[in-house]
Motif scaffolding. Structure first.
Motif, PDB file in Angstrom:
ATOM      1  N   LEU A   1     -34.405 -78.493 -80.812  1.00 15.54           N
ATOM      2  CA  LEU A   1     -34.934 -77.095 -80.971  1.00 15.54           C
ATOM      3  C   LEU A   1     -36.632 -77.482 -80.767  1.00 15.54           C
ATOM      4  O   LEU A   1     -37.070 -76.242 -80.002  1.00 15.54           O
ATOM      5  CB  LEU A   1     -34.927 -76.935 -82.604  1.00 15.54           C
ATOM      6  CG  LEU A   1     -35.712 -75.919 -82.782  1.00 15.54           C
ATOM      7  CD1 LEU A   1     -35.058 -74.219 -82.259  1.00 15.54           C
ATOM      8  CD2 LEU A   1     -35.615 -75.511 -84.431  1.00 15.54           C
TER       9      LEU A   1
ATOM     10  N   SER B   1     -36.357 -76.794 -76.797  1.00 18.81           N
ATOM     11  CA  SER B   1     -35.552 -75.709 -76.145  1.00 18.81           C
ATOM     12  C   SER B   1     -36.014 -74.223 -76.689  1.00 18.81           C
ATOM     13  O   SER B   1     -35.705 -73.281 -76.189  1.00 18.81           O
ATOM     14  CB  SER B   1     -34.088 -75.951 -76.444  1.00 18.81           C
ATOM     15  OG  SER B   1     -33.566 -77.021 -75.899  1.00 18.81           O
ATOM     16  N   ALA B   2     -37.011 -74.269 -77.792  1.00 16.70           N
ATOM     17  CA  ALA B   2     -37.504 -72.962 -78.352  1.00 16.70           C
ATOM     18  C   ALA B   2     -38.514 -72.587 -77.442  1.00 16.70           C
ATOM     19  O   ALA B   2     -38.491 -71.159 -77.310  1.00 16.70           O
ATOM     20  CB  ALA B   2     -38.138 -73.372 -79.576  1.00 16.70           C
ATOM     21  N   ASN B   3     -39.272 -73.184 -76.592  1.00 17.70           N
ATOM     22  CA  ASN B   3     -40.098 -72.664 -75.874  1.00 17.70           C
ATOM     23  C   ASN B   3     -40.223 -73.506 -74.479  1.00 17.70           C
ATOM     24  O   ASN B   3     -41.016 -74.234 -74.314  1.00 17.70           O
ATOM     25  CB  ASN B   3     -41.539 -72.732 -76.283  1.00 17.70           C
ATOM     26  CG  ASN B   3     -41.795 -71.682 -77.582  1.00 17.70           C
ATOM     27  OD1 ASN B   3     -41.649 -70.568 -77.650  1.00 17.70           O
ATOM     28  ND2 ASN B   3     -42.033 -72.479 -78.544  1.00 17.70           N
TER      29      ASN B   3
ATOM     30  N   ARG C   1     -32.805 -70.833 -73.750  1.00 17.40           N
ATOM     31  CA  ARG C   1     -33.770 -70.845 -74.974  1.00 17.40           C
ATOM     32  C   ARG C   1     -32.927 -71.114 -76.082  1.00 17.40           C
ATOM     33  O   ARG C   1     -32.011 -70.165 -76.609  1.00 17.40           O
ATOM     34  CB  ARG C   1     -34.678 -69.788 -74.789  1.00 17.40           C
ATOM     35  CG  ARG C   1     -35.636 -69.642 -75.838  1.00 17.40           C
ATOM     36  CD  ARG C   1     -36.470 -68.423 -75.786  1.00 17.40           C
ATOM     37  NE  ARG C   1     -37.635 -68.661 -74.708  1.00 17.40           N
ATOM     38  CZ  ARG C   1     -38.159 -67.736 -74.142  1.00 17.40           C
ATOM     39  NH1 ARG C   1     -38.219 -66.492 -74.414  1.00 17.40           N
ATOM     40  NH2 ARG C   1     -39.000 -67.967 -73.212  1.00 17.40           N
ATOM     41  N   VAL C   2     -33.347 -71.504 -77.219  1.00 12.03           N
ATOM     42  CA  VAL C   2     -32.874 -71.364 -78.526  1.00 12.03           C
ATOM     43  C   VAL C   2     -34.045 -71.048 -79.578  1.00 12.03           C
ATOM     44  O   VAL C   2     -35.088 -71.504 -79.293  1.00 12.03           O
ATOM     45  CB  VAL C   2     -32.030 -72.665 -79.046  1.00 12.03           C
ATOM     46  CG1 VAL C   2     -30.805 -72.938 -78.270  1.00 12.03           C
ATOM     47  CG2 VAL C   2     -32.939 -73.846 -79.224  1.00 12.03           C
ATOM     48  N   SER C   3     -33.611 -70.305 -80.702  1.00 13.04           N
ATOM     49  CA  SER C   3     -34.789 -69.801 -81.532  1.00 13.04           C
ATOM     50  C   SER C   3     -34.481 -70.311 -83.022  1.00 13.04           C
ATOM     51  O   SER C   3     -35.293 -70.069 -83.755  1.00 13.04           O
ATOM     52  CB  SER C   3     -34.840 -68.276 -81.507  1.00 13.04           C
ATOM     53  OG  SER C   3     -33.788 -67.813 -81.610  1.00 13.04           O
ATOM     54  N   THR C   4     -33.218 -70.936 -83.370  1.00 18.26           N
ATOM     55  CA  THR C   4     -33.195 -71.315 -84.761  1.00 18.26           C
ATOM     56  C   THR C   4     -32.504 -72.688 -84.609  1.00 18.26           C
ATOM     57  O   THR C   4     -31.909 -73.255 -83.681  1.00 18.26           O
ATOM     58  CB  THR C   4     -32.063 -70.380 -85.427  1.00 18.26           C
ATOM     59  OG1 THR C   4     -30.779 -70.503 -84.618  1.00 18.26           O
ATOM     60  CG2 THR C   4     -32.463 -68.949 -85.356  1.00 18.26           C
TER      61      THR C   4
ATOM     62  N   ASP D   1     -28.871 -72.528 -83.528  1.00 14.62           N
ATOM     63  CA  ASP D   1     -28.613 -72.343 -82.185  1.00 14.62           C
ATOM     64  C   ASP D   1     -28.801 -73.617 -81.463  1.00 14.62           C
ATOM     65  O   ASP D   1     -27.849 -73.859 -80.809  1.00 14.62           O
ATOM     66  CB  ASP D   1     -29.679 -71.577 -81.512  1.00 14.62           C
ATOM     67  CG  ASP D   1     -29.576 -69.751 -81.923  1.00 14.62           C
ATOM     68  OD1 ASP D   1     -28.384 -69.598 -82.204  1.00 14.62           O
ATOM     69  OD2 ASP D   1     -30.670 -69.253 -82.013  1.00 14.62           O
TER      70      ASP D   1
END
Length: 159
Positions: free
Chosen positions: A2, A5-7, A17-20, A23
């Motif tokens: 996370l 991969s979030a940003n 991109r994952v946000s949680t 994910d």
């Protein structure tokens, strides 16, 4: 996963991109079922700090790439793991040629390719678009291609 991969710092990873946390867990499970994705973890605690991946092009060429958590940059993890990946592809998968695409503003990956002994073969102008400008038109990126032949790698390894 996370954390990096979030940003994504590199546009080619925008589609991943994952946000949680959920994910990230689902993405990790999916990638763990795919032998072409390799997790890079710290030896002392097993924390995931990045990943490597490859794609075979018949009969004996491989495209490679990597994505790392920026908090671990400059410590040699990317070069150590990417070097192991090249070794694996050349010795176990019988690769003849390995190449990597790198955006022209991704200086860390360019430096890594050079450290691995890869040569810059060229620059594709406005090669691909992973994102759009504010007006919705595609933002095309210049992309460098680096490559290494097995016979070149063997020379550098003194084999």
């Amino acid at each position: 996963m996370l954390e990096y991969s979030a940003n994504p710092r590199v546009n080619c990873f925008l589609s991943e991109r994952v946000s949680t946390l959920n994910d990230a867990i689902n993405s990790a499970k999916e990638k763990s079922q795919d032998d072409s994705h390799i997790a890079v973890c710290l030896k002392d605690n097993g924390d995931l700090i990045g990943e490597l991946f490859f794609l075979k092009e018949e009969p004996d060429t491989y495209s490679v790439g990597w994505n790392f958590n920026q908090n671990y940059e400059g410590k040699g993890y990317a070069s150590e793991s990417a070097e192991a990946l090249l070794h694996y592809l050349f010795t176990q998968k019988e690769a003849r040629r390995i190449y990597a695409y790198v955006e022209d503003n991704n200086y860390r990956s360019q430096k890594l390719c050079e450290k691995l002994g890869m040569r810059k073969e060229g620059c594709f102008l406005e090669f691909i678009s992973f994102t759009n400008y504010d007006d919705g038109t595609p933002k095309y990126e210049n992309t460098l291609q680096y490559a290494l032949l097995k016979k070149e790698w063997l020379k550098t390894m003194n084999i």
